[in-house]
Scaffold this motif. Structure first.
Motif, PDB file in Angstrom:
ATOM      1  N   SER A   7       0.858  -1.185   0.000  1.00  0.00           N
ATOM      2  CA  SER A   7       0.000   0.000   0.000  1.00  0.00           C
ATOM      3  C   SER A   7       0.896   1.238   0.000  1.00  0.00           C
ATOM      4  O   SER A   7       2.077   1.179   0.341  1.00  0.00           O
ATOM      5  N   LYS A   8       0.341   2.358  -0.388  1.00  0.00           N
ATOM      6  CA  LYS A   8       1.123   3.594  -0.419  1.00  0.00           C
ATOM      7  C   LYS A   8       1.706   3.930   0.961  1.00  0.00           C
ATOM      8  O   LYS A   8       2.901   4.208   1.074  1.00  0.00           O
ATOM      9  N   PRO A   9       0.889   3.875   2.036  1.00  0.00           N
ATOM     10  CA  PRO A   9       1.485   4.149   3.365  1.00  0.00           C
ATOM     11  C   PRO A   9       2.515   3.093   3.777  1.00  0.00           C
ATOM     12  O   PRO A   9       3.514   3.416   4.417  1.00  0.00           O
ATOM     13  N   GLY A  10       2.277   1.848   3.423  1.00  0.00           N
ATOM     14  CA  GLY A  10       3.221   0.781   3.773  1.00  0.00           C
ATOM     15  C   GLY A  10       4.559   0.967   3.080  1.00  0.00           C
ATOM     16  O   GLY A  10       5.623   0.801   3.688  1.00  0.00           O
ATOM     17  N   THR A  11       4.510   1.321   1.801  1.00  0.00           N
ATOM     18  CA  THR A  11       5.740   1.562   1.047  1.00  0.00           C
ATOM     19  C   THR A  11       6.486   2.770   1.614  1.00  0.00           C
ATOM     20  O   THR A  11       7.703   2.727   1.777  1.00  0.00           O
ATOM     21  N   ALA A  12       5.755   3.825   1.942  1.00  0.00           N
ATOM     22  CA  ALA A  12       6.389   5.010   2.535  1.00  0.00           C
ATOM     23  C   ALA A  12       7.043   4.651   3.866  1.00  0.00           C
ATOM     24  O   ALA A  12       8.147   5.137   4.179  1.00  0.00           O
ATOM     25  N   TYR A  13       6.391   3.813   4.644  1.00  0.00           N
ATOM     26  CA  TYR A  13       6.922   3.379   5.930  1.00  0.00           C
ATOM     27  C   TYR A  13       8.240   2.626   5.738  1.00  0.00           C
ATOM     28  O   TYR A  13       9.236   2.903   6.422  1.00  0.00           O
ATOM     29  N   ILE A  14       8.272   1.709   4.796  1.00  0.00           N
ATOM     30  CA  ILE A  14       9.489   0.934   4.538  1.00  0.00           C
ATOM     31  C   ILE A  14      10.604   1.840   4.023  1.00  0.00           C
ATOM     32  O   ILE A  14      11.764   1.703   4.425  1.00  0.00           O
ATOM     33  N   LEU A  15      10.266   2.782   3.156  1.00  0.00           N
ATOM     34  CA  LEU A  15      11.293   3.705   2.673  1.00  0.00           C
ATOM     35  C   LEU A  15      11.842   4.566   3.814  1.00  0.00           C
ATOM     36  O   LEU A  15      13.038   4.856   3.869  1.00  0.00           O
ATOM     37  N   GLY A  16      10.976   4.961   4.726  1.00  0.00           N
ATOM     38  CA  GLY A  16      11.433   5.706   5.902  1.00  0.00           C
ATOM     39  C   GLY A  16      12.367   4.869   6.766  1.00  0.00           C
ATOM     40  O   GLY A  16      13.391   5.359   7.257  1.00  0.00           O
ATOM     41  N   LEU A  17      12.026   3.598   6.939  1.00  0.00           N
ATOM     42  CA  LEU A  17      12.895   2.692   7.706  1.00  0.00           C
ATOM     43  C   LEU A  17      14.240   2.513   7.007  1.00  0.00           C
ATOM     44  O   LEU A  17      15.281   2.435   7.663  1.00  0.00           O
ATOM     45  N   SER A  18      14.205   2.475   5.687  1.00  0.00           N
ATOM     46  CA  SER A  18      15.441   2.368   4.923  1.00  0.00           C
ATOM     47  C   SER A  18      16.331   3.582   5.182  1.00  0.00           C
ATOM     48  O   SER A  18      17.550   3.455   5.330  1.00  0.00           O
ATOM     49  N   GLU A  19      15.726   4.746   5.266  1.00  0.00           N
ATOM     50  CA  GLU A  19      16.495   5.956   5.549  1.00  0.00           C
ATOM     51  C   GLU A  19      17.059   5.909   6.967  1.00  0.00           C
ATOM     52  O   GLU A  19      18.194   6.332   7.207  1.00  0.00           O
ATOM     53  N   VAL A  20      16.299   5.378   7.904  1.00  0.00           N
ATOM     54  CA  VAL A  20      16.794   5.211   9.279  1.00  0.00           C
ATOM     55  C   VAL A  20      18.015   4.279   9.269  1.00  0.00           C
ATOM     56  O   VAL A  20      19.024   4.548   9.930  1.00  0.00           O
ATOM     57  N   TYR A  21      17.937   3.207   8.511  1.00  0.00           N
ATOM     58  CA  TYR A  21      19.061   2.282   8.424  1.00  0.00           C
ATOM     59  C   TYR A  21      20.277   2.969   7.793  1.00  0.00           C
ATOM     60  O   TYR A  21      21.411   2.754   8.226  1.00  0.00           O
ATOM     61  N   ARG A  22      20.037   3.825   6.799  1.00  0.00           N
ATOM     62  CA  ARG A  22      21.135   4.581   6.180  1.00  0.00           C
ATOM     63  C   ARG A  22      21.844   5.445   7.230  1.00  0.00           C
ATOM     64  O   ARG A  22      23.058   5.613   7.177  1.00  0.00           O
ATOM     65  N   VAL A  23      21.082   6.009   8.159  1.00  0.00           N
ATOM     66  CA  VAL A  23      21.692   6.801   9.237  1.00  0.00           C
ATOM     67  C   VAL A  23      22.649   5.909  10.031  1.00  0.00           C
ATOM     68  O   VAL A  23      23.773   6.303  10.337  1.00  0.00           O
ATOM     69  N   SER A  24      22.230   4.682  10.324  1.00  0.00           N
ATOM     70  CA  SER A  24      23.101   3.773  11.089  1.00  0.00           C
ATOM     71  C   SER A  24      24.367   3.434  10.307  1.00  0.00           C
ATOM     72  O   SER A  24      25.440   3.296  10.902  1.00  0.00           O
ATOM     73  N   LYS A  25      24.255   3.301   8.994  1.00  0.00           N
ATOM     74  CA  LYS A  25      25.432   2.980   8.185  1.00  0.00           C
ATOM     75  C   LYS A  25      26.384   4.173   8.123  1.00  0.00           C
ATOM     76  O   LYS A  25      27.602   3.996   8.135  1.00  0.00           O
ATOM     77  N   ARG A  26      25.832   5.385   8.090  1.00  0.00           N
ATOM     78  CA  ARG A  26      26.702   6.561   8.164  1.00  0.00           C
ATOM     79  C   ARG A  26      27.393   6.608   9.528  1.00  0.00           C
ATOM     80  O   ARG A  26      28.568   6.950   9.629  1.00  0.00           O
ATOM     81  N   MET A  27      26.652   6.252  10.574  1.00  0.00           N
ATOM     82  CA  MET A  27      27.243   6.231  11.914  1.00  0.00           C
ATOM     83  C   MET A  27      28.383   5.209  11.976  1.00  0.00           C
ATOM     84  O   MET A  27      29.417   5.466  12.584  1.00  0.00           O
TER      85      MET A  27
END
Length: 174
Positions: free
Chosen positions: A41-61
């Protein structure tokens, strides 16, 4: 423990908590078809993309830890926990949606091809992840512009995560 190590650890613990909560939610859906419907769903996909960005923060860390040689047992454990939670989350995304297939390839923290933004001098370090802030050419969530606040520089996604999930005051790069 240095203040840098403490703030990295605090942020990584929150990243683990956010990704872990997503795992709990998805694991609580009893039928795979319902899980697929939710994620596609559109909200579900947005949620996963947001989580992906959170994970990117951890990789930068993780890159910040390596660059500053801040490796400690606590930080290494926190980084491993985040990676385990992320890999568990990826197991919910294997059903083939092209957008999710991109996430199955571990998102890089920063590509080598990124250039500093037009108003950003090289060498600015993000106060959250402790890596160099560069203009990101293509970020799925649109967080491409660096943020300057009170003389400190931040990746937009790092500042956003910190303010929404860690603390109401941004840390500053020392």
């Amino acid at each position: 423990m240095t203040s840098e190590t403490a703030h990295l650890l605090k942020c990584l613990q929150q990243i683990h908590k956010v990704i872990g909560k997503a795992n709990e939610i998805l694991a609580g859906i009893s039928h795979p078809s319902v899980c697929s419907e939710v994620l596609l769903s559109k909200p579900g996909t947005a949620y996963i993309l947001g989580l992906s960005e959170v994970y990117r923060v951890s990789k930068r860390m993780e890159d910040g830890v390596k660059t500053r040689q801040l490796a400690s047992e606590l930080l290494q454990h926190a980084l491993r926990e985040v990676d385990l939670a992320w890999n568990n989350l990826l197991s919910f995304l294997v059903f083939g949606h092209p957008l999710f297939q991109m996430l199955l390839l571990e998102p890089s923290a920063e590509g080598d091809s990124h250039q500093p933004g037009p108003n950003l001098a090289p060498g600015h370090v993000c106060g959250v992840c402790l890596t160099e802030v560069k203009q990101e050419s293509e970020v799925q969530t649109g967080n491409s512009d660096p943020v300057m606040y009170q003389g400190s520089c931040y990746h937009a996604s790092c500042a956003n995560f910190w303010l929404n999930c860690v603390d109401s005051t941004l840390p500053r790069e020392n």
